[in-house]
Motif scaffolding. Structure first.
Motif, PDB file in Angstrom:
ATOM      1  N   GLY A   9       0.816  -1.200   0.000  1.00 59.98           N
ATOM      2  CA  GLY A   9       0.000   0.000   0.000  1.00 59.98           C
ATOM      3  C   GLY A   9       0.852   1.253   0.000  1.00 59.98           C
ATOM      4  N   TRP A  36      -9.933 -10.359  -1.839  1.00 58.58           N
ATOM      5  CA  TRP A  36      -9.496  -8.995  -1.516  1.00 58.58           C
ATOM      6  C   TRP A  36     -10.745  -8.166  -1.226  1.00 58.58           C
ATOM      7  CZ3 TRP A  36      -4.707  -7.215  -0.603  1.00 58.58           C
ATOM      8  CH2 TRP A  36      -3.624  -7.940  -1.088  1.00 58.58           C
ATOM      9  N   ARG A  38     -11.985  -4.177   0.647  1.00 57.31           N
ATOM     10  CA  ARG A  38     -11.495  -2.866   1.049  1.00 57.31           C
ATOM     11  C   ARG A  38     -12.549  -2.169   1.888  1.00 57.31           C
ATOM     12  NH1 ARG A  38     -11.562   0.248  -4.842  1.00 57.31           N
ATOM     13  NH2 ARG A  38     -13.838   0.415  -5.060  1.00 57.31           N
ATOM     14  N   GLN A  39     -12.086  -1.261   2.712  1.00 54.89           N
ATOM     15  CA  GLN A  39     -12.993  -0.517   3.569  1.00 54.89           C
ATOM     16  C   GLN A  39     -12.529   0.920   3.660  1.00 54.89           C
ATOM     17  OE1 GLN A  39     -13.740  -2.259   7.416  1.00 54.89           O
ATOM     18  NE2 GLN A  39     -15.677  -1.172   7.598  1.00 54.89           N
ATOM     19  N   ARG A  45     -17.334  -2.807   4.587  1.00 54.28           N
ATOM     20  CA  ARG A  45     -16.306  -3.525   3.854  1.00 54.28           C
ATOM     21  C   ARG A  45     -16.867  -3.981   2.509  1.00 54.28           C
ATOM     22  NH1 ARG A  45     -12.292  -7.157   7.300  1.00 54.28           N
ATOM     23  NH2 ARG A  45     -12.287  -5.104   8.298  1.00 54.28           N
ATOM     24  N   VAL A  48     -13.692  -6.760  -3.422  1.00 57.91           N
ATOM     25  CA  VAL A  48     -12.938  -6.296  -4.592  1.00 57.91           C
ATOM     26  C   VAL A  48     -12.819  -7.423  -5.608  1.00 57.91           C
ATOM     27  CG1 VAL A  48     -10.711  -5.462  -5.411  1.00 57.91           C
ATOM     28  CG2 VAL A  48     -11.650  -4.600  -3.243  1.00 57.91           C
ATOM     29  N   ASP A  90     -10.918   4.842  -4.832  1.00 57.13           N
ATOM     30  CA  ASP A  90     -10.267   3.578  -4.464  1.00 57.13           C
ATOM     31  C   ASP A  90      -9.540   3.683  -3.127  1.00 57.13           C
ATOM     32  OD1 ASP A  90      -9.381   3.192  -7.919  1.00 57.13           O
ATOM     33  OD2 ASP A  90     -11.028   2.195  -6.840  1.00 57.13           O
ATOM     34  N   ALA A  92      -8.773   3.402   0.474  1.00 57.90           N
ATOM     35  CA  ALA A  92      -9.344   2.513   1.491  1.00 57.90           C
ATOM     36  C   ALA A  92      -8.221   1.700   2.116  1.00 57.90           C
ATOM     37  CB  ALA A  92     -10.375   1.569   0.872  1.00 57.90           C
ATOM     38  N   TYR A  94      -7.066  -2.007   2.386  1.00 56.37           N
ATOM     39  CA  TYR A  94      -7.280  -3.214   1.597  1.00 56.37           C
ATOM     40  C   TYR A  94      -6.873  -4.441   2.421  1.00 56.37           C
ATOM     41  CZ  TYR A  94      -8.329  -0.591  -2.606  1.00 56.37           C
ATOM     42  OH  TYR A  94      -8.940   0.234  -3.527  1.00 56.37           O
ATOM     43  N   TYR A  95      -7.754  -5.417   2.442  1.00 53.69           N
ATOM     44  CA  TYR A  95      -7.549  -6.637   3.212  1.00 53.69           C
ATOM     45  C   TYR A  95      -7.554  -7.851   2.288  1.00 53.69           C
ATOM     46  CZ  TYR A  95      -9.157  -3.728   7.129  1.00 53.69           C
ATOM     47  OH  TYR A  95      -9.318  -2.735   8.059  1.00 53.69           O
ATOM     48  N   GLY A 117      -4.531  -5.670   6.901  1.00 49.38           N
ATOM     49  CA  GLY A 117      -4.824  -4.620   5.944  1.00 49.38           C
ATOM     50  C   GLY A 117      -3.642  -3.739   5.606  1.00 49.38           C
ATOM     51  N   GLN A 119      -2.982   0.280   3.802  1.00 49.69           N
ATOM     52  CA  GLN A 119      -3.663   1.508   3.393  1.00 49.69           C
ATOM     53  C   GLN A 119      -3.270   1.905   1.973  1.00 49.69           C
ATOM     54  OE1 GLN A 119      -5.899   3.675   5.212  1.00 49.69           O
ATOM     55  NE2 GLN A 119      -6.102   4.587   3.168  1.00 49.69           N
TER      56      GLN A 119
END
Length: 124
Positions: A9, A36, A38-39, A45, A48, A90, A92, A94-95, A117, A119
């Motif tokens: 990230g 994947w 994202r939040q 959440r 993706v 976009d 967020a 990302y997890y 996650g 960023q």
């Protein structure tokens, strides 16, 4: 407990590209479906995309169609999220997450194991 670690990230400008990595022992990606999500602040959440253990891929067509690509490395120790033509929306955390083997699911409740996650911030 499967250990998933996201990386890659950062802060980029709109239109730039970024590649996120999800690292785990090979047994994880050889067995589980990897998703994947994202939040963004104040939002739920969001799915993706996901890739099954045999390589079947599913994307959130509404938000990332044609811009994001999910893949695995040959050693099956990493799952990548290639993000091109990034937009400010976009931005967020990302997890990556692992679910029992099967067709990729868009439901967070299907996933048993989650990373912490990474960023992603896209500036205009």
């Amino acid at each position: 407990q499967e250990q998933l670690v996201e990386s890659g990230g950062g802060v980029v400008q709109a239109g730039d590209s970024l590649r996120l990595s999800c690292s785990a022992p090979a047994r994880t990606f050889m067995w589980y479906t990897t998703g994947w999500f994202r939040q963004a602040p104040g939002k739920e959440r969001e799915f993706v995309g996901a890739i099954s253990r045999i390589g079947t891929v599913k994307y959130n067509q509404d938000s990332v169609k044609g811009r994001f690509t999910i893949s695995k490395n040959n050693a099956k120790t990493k799952v990548y999220l290639q993000m091109d033509n990034l937009r400010t929306e976009d931005t967020a955390i990302y997890y990556c997450a692992a679910a029992q083997p099967g067709s990729p699911s868009a439901e967070p409740s299907s996933y048993d194991h989650w990373g912490r996650g990474t960023q992603v911030t896209v500036s205009s």
